[in-house]
Design a protein around this motif. Sequence first.
Motif, short mmCIF file in Angstrom:
data_model
loop_
_atom_site.label_atom_id
_atom_site.label_comp_id
_atom_site.label_asym_id
_atom_site.label_seq_id
_atom_site.Cartn_x
_atom_site.Cartn_y
_atom_site.Cartn_z
N ARG A 6 -92.57 -44.46 8.01
CA ARG A 6 -94.26 -44.06 8.16
C ARG A 6 -94.42 -44.77 10.14
O ARG A 6 -93.83 -45.88 10.62
CB ARG A 6 -95.22 -43.47 7.86
N PRO A 7 -95.31 -43.09 10.97
CA PRO A 7 -95.60 -44.30 12.36
C PRO A 7 -96.67 -45.34 11.94
O PRO A 7 -97.23 -45.55 11.61
CB PRO A 7 -96.08 -42.67 12.90
N CYS A 56 -92.77 -43.98 15.86
CA CYS A 56 -91.86 -43.08 14.89
C CYS A 56 -91.36 -44.60 14.47
O CYS A 56 -90.12 -45.48 15.12
CB CYS A 56 -90.70 -42.58 15.31
N GLY A 57 -91.67 -44.58 12.82
CA GLY A 57 -90.57 -45.79 12.43
C GLY A 57 -89.67 -45.77 11.53
O GLY A 57 -89.30 -45.93 10.77
N CYS A 58 -89.75 -44.06 11.41
CA CYS A 58 -88.42 -43.59 10.31
C CYS A 58 -87.14 -43.70 10.95
O CYS A 58 -86.00 -43.45 10.45
CB CYS A 58 -89.73 -42.44 9.68
N CYS A 67 -93.53 -40.60 16.98
CA CYS A 67 -93.26 -40.11 15.94
C CYS A 67 -93.49 -38.33 15.51
O CYS A 67 -94.58 -38.03 16.61
CB CYS A 67 -94.64 -40.04 15.00
N ASP A 68 -92.88 -37.36 15.74
CA ASP A 68 -93.46 -35.79 15.69
C ASP A 68 -93.19 -35.16 14.44
O ASP A 68 -93.09 -34.39 13.63
CB ASP A 68 -91.69 -35.17 16.22
N ALA A 70 -91.10 -35.91 11.84
CA ALA A 70 -90.02 -36.06 10.32
C ALA A 70 -89.88 -36.22 9.05
O ALA A 70 -89.39 -36.73 8.60
CB ALA A 70 -88.91 -36.43 11.17
N HIS A 71 -90.92 -37.51 9.39
CA HIS A 71 -91.05 -38.36 7.90
C HIS A 71 -91.20 -37.96 7.07
O HIS A 71 -90.98 -38.56 6.15
CB HIS A 71 -91.89 -39.88 8.53
S1 FES Z 1 -92.10 -42.14 12.09
FE1 FES Z 1 -90.67 -41.21 12.19
S2 FES Z 1 -91.35 -39.15 12.72
FE2 FES Z 1 -93.17 -39.87 11.66
#
Ligand code: FES
Length: 75
Positions: A6-7, A56-58, A67-68, A70-71
């Motif tokens: 998650r972001p 973005c963490g994923c 982050c867009d 996508a998570h």
């Molecule tokens: S954490 Fe990767 S798209 Fe949101």
Amino acid sequence: MQKENRPAVIQEEQGVKYYCACGKSANWPWCDGSHAGSGVSPFRVEIEKAGKVAICGCGKSAKMPFCDGAHKSLH
Ligand code: FES
């Protein structure tokens, strides 16, 4: 902060920032130099205006290091 799927929503000040691209930083989402020797370089981003950013963490975002959303497909 720990890297998760998650972001990281953080308050940033204006200026150049380096965000972790290797996933090994102990100071994630910021680079701490742990990528040395891996062939991976941190994301260099110029924050033009102070405010909140979502990093973005994923690893699935098409707009890295941000982050867009996508998570959401991972849950
Ligand atoms: S954490 Fe990767 S798209 Fe949101």
